[in-house]
Design a protein around this motif. Structure first.
Motif, mmCIF file in Angstrom:
data_model
loop_
_atom_site.group_PDB
_atom_site.id
_atom_site.type_symbol
_atom_site.label_atom_id
_atom_site.label_comp_id
_atom_site.label_asym_id
_atom_site.label_seq_id
_atom_site.Cartn_x
_atom_site.Cartn_y
_atom_site.Cartn_z
ATOM 1 N N GLU A 136 -18.600 5.112 11.438
ATOM 2 C CA GLU A 136 -16.991 4.942 11.557
ATOM 3 C C GLU A 136 -16.298 5.791 12.639
ATOM 4 O OE1 GLU A 136 -13.021 3.063 10.879
ATOM 5 O OE2 GLU A 136 -15.237 2.480 10.263
ATOM 6 N N LEU A 137 -16.955 6.927 12.515
ATOM 7 C CA LEU A 137 -16.244 8.179 13.179
ATOM 8 C C LEU A 137 -16.797 8.033 14.400
ATOM 9 C CD1 LEU A 137 -14.309 11.012 12.660
ATOM 10 C CD2 LEU A 137 -16.476 12.070 12.257
ATOM 11 N N LYS A 138 -18.040 8.027 14.682
ATOM 12 C CA LYS A 138 -18.556 8.189 16.171
ATOM 13 C C LYS A 138 -18.528 6.714 16.852
ATOM 14 C CE LYS A 138 -19.342 12.444 15.374
ATOM 15 N NZ LYS A 138 -20.504 13.275 14.908
ATOM 16 N N LYS A 139 -17.807 6.345 17.148
ATOM 17 C CA LYS A 139 -17.416 4.826 17.742
ATOM 18 C C LYS A 139 -18.480 4.835 18.988
ATOM 19 C CE LYS A 139 -13.571 2.857 15.726
ATOM 20 N NZ LYS A 139 -12.832 3.845 14.788
ATOM 21 N N TRP A 140 -18.594 5.901 19.669
ATOM 22 C CA TRP A 140 -19.165 6.026 20.877
ATOM 23 C C TRP A 140 -20.853 5.639 20.699
ATOM 24 C CZ3 TRP A 140 -16.785 10.006 19.051
ATOM 25 C CH2 TRP A 140 -17.420 10.997 18.829
#
Lengths: 248, 387
Positions: free
Chosen positions: B132-136
């Motif tokens: 969720e945090l690391k959208k990349w």
């Protein structure tokens, strides 16, 4: 009891006594309810000034004006507006209708700021009275000059004012239409309406009961119209009023 | 018929004149609304980007460091006094005053393990929060880990280990299945093996321990400095740092744009007031006869002023509504082109209320003097103009 008491009314322009221009000078008269009065005089005689003073629009420089016991110029500006609405009806030389309002709306104009309930009904009644019941929705531009004058008269009487002030009401009309308007005035007078009409046209005074003649701001005669006309006609023995009446 | 009927009839009688005035005002309103909407859209886009950047705070154990140098030669450094972060600390983050602003709390445990004879760095994470945090992050092969026996490999780690999605790896004696391989992003993450934090704690024999925590907060007007301070207070043994430099730079640019918009809006407001003022004053002069008639038939000064003000307010209202609609719609088309950003405008009911109310107010204020002139018109002067 008099409806109007004008007491030593003066109107002058300019503060310097030496150069002061007098429009009216110590004018005294009274008007009883129901009178039909013509005010005549040449240009610059003070007719319009007198009408403006009677119309609660132009305070006299000296003297006072009582209408129905009210000292008109002791009233505040706003109270004087109320006074005009309740006591006066105006008919101007040009009908001065509001171009974007219909005939009916023009007649309703004084009622908009009054407490009258059935404004529309009353205005329609006035239009009927001046013979324009079928032209209520017409704009002024869609009416003839005579019809416009009739609407202006209906607007002037819609508030049932004690006094109707008319300034050259037929001045801009042809003789036939002018005659119709004068007939209307006569009909109103017959109903008890007090009318003061300023005019320089001798033909207009035929139905009036009293003629006030002004010259250089002074009343030169104040008599029954019939008497004046008779006197004028008697000079030449024709029995017809003379046009010189307007220019003496 | 009432006074406002007179106003409305007059407006209808002069459609071209009124349309010109409305157009003049509406353009002003449209520009102001457009600029504000674009500026706001940029702000919102920035906040979305901040969220996309991932964490905006990093919590690490507090430690003292001692650089070991002599005569300009560095022989290494020493860290001491470090306090451990634990999973219990994570709960405390959720108890801060601004906890409602905290979106994600993502702990990591780092350690070195041996895999297929190679030393690799292991990162224990909570996959749900991390993804969720690391959208990349992009899973190039395979899929997200479905259970705690599945792992993700960084792009370089996958190549180094010669393992891909579906392969099994033996990590410190325990067998795990590679659920997916991440695309390379050019950071240290490319070299990592991502595993469930519980498994990492077991393998590294550091139960309950956390190396650092990334925290993502909702940042639409959230007080990030306050949140940092609140977490510091809750975790005295931790160092809390806000990660927002890039966002601040961009925010400064948007701030400049907003300032420019504000200055332009004030200028437009003054111009609008002047337009209304001159127009109304000229209309009053043109309508001396008409006002004279009103006064003659018994209208008070206040009635005349009200008629003039009502007309201005009506024109302002029409200009406000049409200007707002034009500005809002134009902003939707212009914003992405003008800003070079993929921004979308959002309806905010306060904007039309302020825009329409504002232009009506400006119209009224600008008409006060002309209304006073009209009201004070001497009725006898008006009468003379009729004769």
């Amino acid at each position: 009891m008099s409806l109007v008491i004008a007491n030593r009314v003066c109107k002058y322009y300019g503060n310097d006594e030496a150069t002061r221009v007098h429009a009216l000078w110590h004018v005294d008269f009274t008007i009883s309810p129901g009178e039909y009065i013509a005010v005549m005089g040449p240009s610059g005689s003070g007719k319009s000034t007198l009408l403006a003073i009677l119309g609660a629009m132009n305070p006299p420089s000296e003297g006072s004006l009582l209408v129905d016991g009210i000292d008109v110029y002791a009233l505040s500006q706003e109270k004087r507006a109320d006074f005009r609405r309740e006591y006066l009806g105006f008919v101007f030389q040009q009908p001065q209708l509001i171009p974007y309002l219909t005939s009916l709306e023009n007649v309703m104009l004084p009622l908009v700021v009054s407490d009258v309930k059935d404004k529309k009904g009353l205005a329609a009644q006035m239009l009927e009275k001046v013979g324009l019941g079928d032209k209520a929705k017409r704009l002024p531009s869609e009416l003839s000059g005579g019809e416009q004058s009739r609407v202006a008269i209906a607007r002037a009487i819609v508030n049932d004012p004690p006094m109707l002030l008319a300034d050259e009401p037929v001045g801009s009309l042809d003789s036939k239409t002018g005659s119709e308007i004068l007939n209307l005035f006569q009909a109103l007078h017959a109903d008890g309406q007090t009318i003061i009409m300023v005019t320089h046209n001798p033909d207009s005074i035929r139905d009036t009961g009293r003629l006030i003649r002004l010259k250089d701001g002074v009343i030169v005669s104040d008599a029954a119209t019939e008497e004046v006309l008779f006197a004028a006609s008697d000079v030449v023995g024709t029995g017809e009023p003379k046009h010189s009446l307007a220019h003496d | 018929m009432r006074l406002h009927h007179i106003t409305w009839k007059n407006i209808k009688m002069h459609p071209a004149k009124v349309a010109l005035l409305v157009a003049g005002l509406a353009v002003g309103v449209a520009v102001i609304v457009g600029l504000y909407t674009v500026s706001k859209a940029m702000h919102m886009d920035l906040q979305d980007k901040i969220d996309e950047y991932g964490a905006n705070m990093v919590i690490t154990p507090k430690s003292e460091s001692l650089p070991l140098t002599y005569a300009g030669v560095t022989v290494g450094g020493l860290q001491y006094g470090s306090q451990l972060l634990t999973e219990k600390d994570l709960e405390k983050i959720r108890t801060i005053k601004n906890s409602a602003n905290v979106k994600l709390v993502s702990p990591k445990l780092l350690g070195i393990v041996e895999v297929n004879g190679s030393k690799m760095m292991l990162a224990g994470v909570r996959f749900k929060d991390e993804l969720e945090l690391k959208k990349w992050w992009e899973i190039k092969q395979g899929s997200r880990p479905a259970n705690d026996r599945e792992i993700l490999l960084g792009g370089k780690a996958s190549r180094k280990l010669g393992a891909g999605a579906g392969d099994s790896l033996n990590i410190s004696g325990e067998k795990f299945r590679v659920a997916g391989v991440l695309g390379q992003v050019g950071t240290e993450e490319d070299d990592l093996i991502f595993i469930g934090i519980k498994q990492a704690q077991t393998i590294l024999e550091r139960p309950g321990e956390v190396s650092f925590v990334e925290v993502s907060a909702w940042c639409k007007d959230c007080p990030i400095d306050d949140i940092v301070e609140q977490i510091k207070w809750k975790l005295p043994g931790a160092k809390v740092a806000a990660v927002r430099q890039a966002a601040e730079t961009r925010d400064a640019v948007i701030g400049q744009f907003s300032l420019f918009s504000l200055i332009l809006s004030v200028t437009m407001g003054v111009v609008a007031a002047l337009i209304v003022f001159t127009n109304t004053l000229s209309a009053v002069r043109e309508r001396r006869r008409e006002i004279g008639v009103f006064r003659a038939v018994g209208y008070r000064q206040s009635h005349i002023a009200l008629i003039v003000l009502l007309e201005s307010a009506t024109v302002g209202l029409i200009a406000g509504v049409s200007g707002y609609l034009a500005g809002f719609l134009a902003a939707g088309y212009i914003a992405p082109v003008a800003t070079g950003m993929d921004v979308g405008v959002v309806f905010d009911p306060i904007v039309p209320a302020v825009a329409i109310g504002g232009v009506v107010l400006i119209s009224l204020l600008a008409s006060l003097y002309p209304a006073t002139v009209a009201a004070r018109l001497d009725p006898s002067e008006a009468l003379n103009s009729m004769i």
